[in-house]
Design an enzyme around this catalytic site. Sequence first.
Site, PDB file in Angstrom:
ATOM      1  N   GLU A 162      34.692  50.808  44.348  1.00 50.63           N
ATOM      2  CA  GLU A 162      34.678  51.150  42.913  1.00 50.63           C
ATOM      3  C   GLU A 162      33.421  50.632  42.226  1.00 50.63           C
ATOM      4  O   GLU A 162      32.947  51.229  41.264  1.00 50.63           O
ATOM      5  CB  GLU A 162      35.901  50.553  42.209  1.00 50.63           C
ATOM      6  CG  GLU A 162      37.218  51.168  42.641  1.00 50.63           C
ATOM      7  CD  GLU A 162      38.428  50.417  42.092  1.00 50.63           C
ATOM      8  OE1 GLU A 162      38.269  49.490  41.270  1.00 50.63           O
ATOM      9  OE2 GLU A 162      39.545  50.762  42.522  1.00 50.63           O
ATOM     10  N   VAL A 163      32.909  49.499  42.673  1.00 47.79           N
ATOM     11  CA  VAL A 163      31.727  48.892  42.044  1.00 47.79           C
ATOM     12  C   VAL A 163      30.595  48.920  43.064  1.00 47.79           C
ATOM     13  O   VAL A 163      30.710  48.347  44.161  1.00 47.79           O
ATOM     14  CB  VAL A 163      32.019  47.436  41.594  1.00 47.79           C
ATOM     15  CG1 VAL A 163      30.773  46.829  40.959  1.00 47.79           C
ATOM     16  CG2 VAL A 163      33.181  47.406  40.596  1.00 47.79           C
ATOM     17  N   ASP A 188      38.717  38.054  41.314  1.00 46.12           N
ATOM     18  CA  ASP A 188      38.899  39.470  41.000  1.00 46.12           C
ATOM     19  C   ASP A 188      39.768  39.588  39.747  1.00 46.12           C
ATOM     20  O   ASP A 188      40.789  38.915  39.613  1.00 46.12           O
ATOM     21  CB  ASP A 188      39.560  40.188  42.180  1.00 46.12           C
ATOM     22  CG  ASP A 188      39.417  41.700  42.071  1.00 46.12           C
ATOM     23  OD1 ASP A 188      38.736  42.295  42.919  1.00 46.12           O
ATOM     24  OD2 ASP A 188      40.002  42.288  41.135  1.00 46.12           O
ATOM     25  N   ILE A 189      39.357  40.467  38.838  1.00 44.77           N
ATOM     26  CA  ILE A 189      40.062  40.607  37.552  1.00 44.77           C
ATOM     27  C   ILE A 189      41.449  41.234  37.728  1.00 44.77           C
ATOM     28  O   ILE A 189      42.324  41.064  36.881  1.00 44.77           O
ATOM     29  CB  ILE A 189      39.190  41.420  36.564  1.00 44.77           C
ATOM     30  CG1 ILE A 189      39.528  41.091  35.128  1.00 44.77           C
ATOM     31  CG2 ILE A 189      39.254  42.909  36.835  1.00 44.77           C
ATOM     32  CD1 ILE A 189      38.493  41.584  34.112  1.00 44.77           C
ATOM     33  N   HIS A 211      35.373  41.057  49.593  1.00 43.98           N
ATOM     34  CA  HIS A 211      36.652  40.583  49.061  1.00 43.98           C
ATOM     35  C   HIS A 211      37.152  39.494  49.998  1.00 43.98           C
ATOM     36  O   HIS A 211      37.142  39.664  51.221  1.00 43.98           O
ATOM     37  CB  HIS A 211      37.701  41.694  49.062  1.00 43.98           C
ATOM     38  CG  HIS A 211      37.431  42.834  48.143  1.00 43.98           C
ATOM     39  ND1 HIS A 211      38.111  43.014  46.959  1.00 43.98           N
ATOM     40  CD2 HIS A 211      36.560  43.873  48.240  1.00 43.98           C
ATOM     41  CE1 HIS A 211      37.679  44.121  46.367  1.00 43.98           C
ATOM     42  NE2 HIS A 211      36.744  44.669  47.132  1.00 43.98           N
ATOM     43  N   HIS A 266      29.737  43.695  47.841  1.00 49.60           N
ATOM     44  CA  HIS A 266      30.578  42.515  47.639  1.00 49.60           C
ATOM     45  C   HIS A 266      31.572  42.403  48.783  1.00 49.60           C
ATOM     46  O   HIS A 266      32.017  43.403  49.335  1.00 49.60           O
ATOM     47  CB  HIS A 266      31.318  42.581  46.295  1.00 49.60           C
ATOM     48  CG  HIS A 266      32.085  43.849  46.073  1.00 49.60           C
ATOM     49  ND1 HIS A 266      31.478  44.997  45.639  1.00 49.60           N
ATOM     50  CD2 HIS A 266      33.395  44.158  46.230  1.00 49.60           C
ATOM     51  CE1 HIS A 266      32.383  45.964  45.537  1.00 49.60           C
ATOM     52  NE2 HIS A 266      33.566  45.474  45.898  1.00 49.60           N
TER      53      HIS A 266
END
Length: 120
Positions: free
Chosen positions: A101-102, A32-33, A108, A106
């Site tokens: 948010e995206v 994660d960025i 986490h 996905h």
Amino acid sequence: MSHDNCLFCKIAAGEIPSTKVHEDDEFVAFRDIRPAAETHVLIIPRKHIETLSNVTPEDAPMLGRMLVLVSKLADKLGVAYTGGETGFRTVFNTGPGGGQEVYHIHAHLLAGPRPWLRMG
Ligand code: AMP
Ligand code: ZN
């Protein structure tokens, strides 16, 4: 959001850089960025599905393999549950109500000492 301008489809295709920790025909996993914990990895299927509310029974085998991959990656990253105080958290944020948010499904994978910055 369509597949064409999806950030995670572009990461899966290698069109946007990421720090990948795993890649195969079906899944990509990358750091994660904006990590919320010492270990914070995102696991995505290459197939564009917007949210966990958009899956169908056809997706069940893929979702099963995705969770098995989470387990394998937790092991590889040294955060698997092996007794004592060890272990990790797996989160699917779904829709605005879930803090997503995206809009490409996905998981986490979070682990490490508290406090975590988000999602704690
Ligand atoms: P969510 O809120 O569940 O949709 O999580 C989206 C996650 O994607 C957030 O934790 C972001 O920090 C992360 N993220 C956004 N852009 C990137 C990127 N380019 N590379 C890696 N992670 C990203
Ligand atoms: Zn996508």
